[in-house]
Motif scaffolding. Structure first.
Motif, short mmCIF file in Angstrom:
data_model
loop_
_atom_site.label_atom_id
_atom_site.label_comp_id
_atom_site.label_asym_id
_atom_site.label_seq_id
_atom_site.Cartn_x
_atom_site.Cartn_y
_atom_site.Cartn_z
N PRO A 45 -8.98 -12.64 -11.74
CA PRO A 45 -7.93 -11.73 -12.20
C PRO A 45 -6.92 -12.37 -13.15
O PRO A 45 -6.38 -11.69 -14.02
CB PRO A 45 -7.25 -11.27 -10.90
N ASP A 46 -6.70 -13.68 -12.99
CA ASP A 46 -5.76 -14.35 -13.89
C ASP A 46 -6.31 -14.41 -15.32
O ASP A 46 -5.58 -14.24 -16.29
CB ASP A 46 -5.48 -15.78 -13.41
N TYR A 47 -7.61 -14.64 -15.42
CA TYR A 47 -8.23 -14.67 -16.75
C TYR A 47 -8.19 -13.28 -17.37
O TYR A 47 -8.00 -13.13 -18.58
CB TYR A 47 -9.69 -15.14 -16.67
N ARG A 71 -17.53 -22.27 -5.60
CA ARG A 71 -17.07 -21.37 -4.55
C ARG A 71 -15.64 -21.71 -4.13
O ARG A 71 -14.82 -20.84 -3.93
CB ARG A 71 -18.01 -21.43 -3.34
N THR A 72 -15.39 -22.98 -4.00
CA THR A 72 -14.05 -23.40 -3.59
C THR A 72 -13.03 -22.89 -4.60
O THR A 72 -11.99 -22.36 -4.24
CB THR A 72 -13.97 -24.94 -3.52
N PHE A 73 -13.38 -23.04 -5.84
CA PHE A 73 -12.45 -22.60 -6.88
C PHE A 73 -12.22 -21.09 -6.80
O PHE A 73 -11.10 -20.62 -6.87
CB PHE A 73 -13.02 -22.97 -8.25
N LEU A 74 -13.29 -20.36 -6.61
CA LEU A 74 -13.15 -18.91 -6.57
C LEU A 74 -12.30 -18.49 -5.38
O LEU A 74 -11.46 -17.61 -5.49
CB LEU A 74 -14.52 -18.24 -6.50
N GLN A 75 -12.53 -19.13 -4.25
CA GLN A 75 -11.74 -18.79 -3.07
C GLN A 75 -10.27 -19.11 -3.30
O GLN A 75 -9.39 -18.35 -2.96
CB GLN A 75 -12.24 -19.56 -1.85
N TYR A 76 -10.06 -20.25 -3.90
CA TYR A 76 -8.69 -20.67 -4.18
C TYR A 76 -8.00 -19.68 -5.10
O TYR A 76 -6.93 -19.16 -4.82
CB TYR A 76 -8.71 -22.06 -4.80
N ALA A 77 -8.68 -19.35 -6.16
CA ALA A 77 -8.10 -18.40 -7.13
C ALA A 77 -7.94 -17.04 -6.47
O ALA A 77 -6.94 -16.35 -6.66
CB ALA A 77 -9.00 -18.30 -8.35
N GLY A 78 -8.92 -16.67 -5.67
CA GLY A 78 -8.90 -15.36 -5.06
C GLY A 78 -7.82 -15.21 -4.01
O GLY A 78 -7.40 -14.10 -3.68
N LYS A 130 -2.50 -8.53 -2.56
CA LYS A 130 -3.93 -8.24 -2.45
C LYS A 130 -4.51 -7.91 -3.82
O LYS A 130 -5.61 -8.31 -4.14
CB LYS A 130 -4.16 -7.08 -1.49
N ALA A 131 -3.73 -7.18 -4.57
CA ALA A 131 -4.21 -6.82 -5.90
C ALA A 131 -4.45 -8.08 -6.71
O ALA A 131 -5.44 -8.21 -7.41
CB ALA A 131 -3.18 -5.93 -6.60
N TYR A 132 -3.53 -9.02 -6.57
CA TYR A 132 -3.64 -10.27 -7.29
C TYR A 132 -4.91 -11.01 -6.89
O TYR A 132 -5.54 -11.70 -7.67
CB TYR A 132 -2.41 -11.12 -7.00
#
Lengths: 232, 288
Positions: free
Chosen positions: A162-164, A17-24, B53-55
């Motif tokens: 989204p980066d992936y 979760r931490t990772f997802l939040q960070y990435a998000g 936001k999109a990012y």
């Protein structure tokens, strides 16, 4: 964003979760890809099977799926470059060398990015390909490239980060460039033939199960995706 | 979101925007370098927030907005190929079916996107006015012979296709997780990449240009077309950092081999933001 709930070990979900939040949060910086993937360790996401490996689930599974396909493509083109088919032109030899390099780069990129979470090296089986014969090589090259494009496009929606997704997008268009080139070599003007493009002008897509069934026919090490309805 | 609302928003922050994109002033400079200025300096707060936001995979840009943006690009490509097909004596007979297949795909993309937008309850944007010479309506832009000189036609075709690939790629995160629309967008993206490869191959095959089906950048220049007018369309294609990995530092195909910048950049196609793409087109190919 979907959060993974199926985990084998306690404590790991927090990291996830931490990772997802960070990435998000859009703070994704250089190195995050690798760092994030290291947390998604192989012990959690991939499992040994009787005849090979299962890619597990979530984004690491999709990345390993791509890694498996890139391993296969790289191995194929290394052989094409090493034993050029009869009658190969200088220009074809040059471009096949470049394609080979692209595929090796894709393979090594996924290996580096996945780190400890990467599936092992796969052993190819190219016994049905006659590398001395131009028609045989081009036919299989076309199949690998068209399948690769359909594979990436088919799993894009499963990617949560989204980066992936962007990385996958950066690679799939290069595979499509390869596919169009090889199709042009076989028949000038067939760069986007009716076998790969639908009535709306869209490239076809393939599911993980469809792609792995094809890929495994060229692999001694079988790749499964039990979370995506496919066991080799 | 209307395409031209973006321009108006930019004008609020950057009053000289219209002047700057006016090709009568400095068309070459604008085409080649304006995109980065918009992205980095003149991007209005609202747009900046939108892209952040999109990012973050929080789709502040609606799916219909993305599709209307894509539709606008498809209008341009479709208009370009239809005009080229209609131009007497432009496309040689031997290449007629080759180009006709691209034209057919682009026309299908227009109809497909219009249909999807309507199905989602949106309203498809109407086609803007185009100037294929990149002259903002003057018909006397830097590609003045685009419909009379086949080599110019193919050069512009290549820039459109390569840029189209980048534009679709840039929107993928805005469609994150959307099985229907993202998959469709990726499928068009792949077809644009096939077209890009096909146009590049044709230019090489006919001896018009020494060029590969993929984009081979150098460490300092993304553009491999030899046409400096479209430098902006290839800006950033020379990137070698992928997901925190320096691709040139990866192991090569044989022990001891190293990865060249040429191959490292060709192996990954780079995205372009909506703002960058619009800055490249509006005021030149799209009449403003």
């Amino acid at each position: 964003m979907k959060t993974e709930t199926t985990r084998d070990s306690g404590g790991a979900p927090l990291h996830r979760r931490t990772f997802l939040q960070y990435a998000g949060a859009g703070a994704a910086a250089a190195g995050l890809f690798a760092a994030g993937c290291r947390k998604e360790s192989a012990a959690v996401n991939t499992t040994q099977t009787a005849n090979g490996i299962d890619i597990g689930m979530g984004d690491p599974a999709i990345l390993n799926y791509a890694y498996a396909l890139e391993q296969l493509e790289a191995a194929f083109y290394i052989e094409v470059v090493k034993t050029p088919y009869a009658g190969i032109t200088d220009h074809e030899a040059l471009l096949f060398t470049e394609i080979c390099e692209h595929e090796v780069i894709h393979r090594e990129f996924f290996k580096a990015a996945l780190g400890a979470g990467a599936i092992p090296d796969l052993t190819p089986d190219f016994s049905k390909i006659d590398f001395t014969n131009r028609t045989s090589v081009l036919t299989y090259a076309k199949a690998f490239e068209d399948t690769g494009v359909a594979a990436y496009d088919g799993v894009g929606y499963l990617i949560q980060n989204p980066d992936y997704l962007t990385i996958a997008g950066k690679i799939v268009s290069v595979e499509a460039r390869h596919a169009a080139y090889i199709r042009n070599l076989i028949q000038l003007g067939d760069y986007a033939g009716a076998d790969v493009i639908d009535m709306n002008g869209l490239n076809n897509t393939k599911t993980i199960a469809e792609v792995l069934a094809i890929a495994n026919s060229f692999l001694k090490t079988k790749v499964s995706a039990s979370h995506y309805n496919y066991v080799a | 979101m209307n395409l031209f609302n973006i321009i108006e928003e930019i004008e609020k922050i950057d009053p000289e925007f219209t002047d700057r994109i006016n090709p009568r002033r400095q068309v070459i400079k604008n085409i080649t370098s304006f995109g980065s200025k918009v992205a980095l300096a003149a991007m209005p707060f609202a747009l900046g927030t939108m892209f952040k936001k999109a990012y973050a995979a929080d789709p502040a840009v609606s799916v219909v907005d993305v599709l209307n943006y894509a539709l606008t690009l498809e209008y341009l490509e479709s208009y370009f190929y239809n005009q080229g097909t209609a131009a007497k004596g432009l496309i040689p007979d031997r290449d007629a079916s080759y180009i006709a297949d691209v034209t057919d795909d682009e026309n299908k993309h227009v109809i497909f996107l219009q249909t999807v937008i309507k199905q989602l309850g949106g309203t498809p944007v109407t086609a803007p006015k185009f100037d294929l010479t990149a002259g903002n309506g003057s018909g006397k832009g830097p590609f003045a012979d685009v419909l009379t000189n086949y080599k110019t036609f193919l050069a512009v075709a290549q820039a459109f296709e390569d840029t189209g690939v980048r534009a679709y790629k840039g929107q993928a995160p805005n469609l994150l997780g959307n099985q229907v629309v993202l998959t469709a967008a990726l499928s068009i993206h792949a077809v644009e990449a096939r077209h890009a490869s096909a146009i590049r191959y044709l230019r090489c095959h006919r001896g018009y240009a020494t060029i590969d089906p993929w984009i081979n950048s150098t460490s300092t220049k993304g553009n491999d077309t030899g046409i400096s007018l479209v430098d902006g369309n290839y800006k950033g294609e020379n990137n070698v950092m992928q997901g925190g990995v320096d691709v040139t530092k990866l192991p090569g195909s044989k022990p001891g081999d190293t990865i060249s910048v040429k191959n490292a950049t060709a192996a990954f196609d780079e995205p372009l933001s909506m703002a960058d793409v619009l800055a490249l087109l509006v005021g030149s190919f799209i009449v403003h």
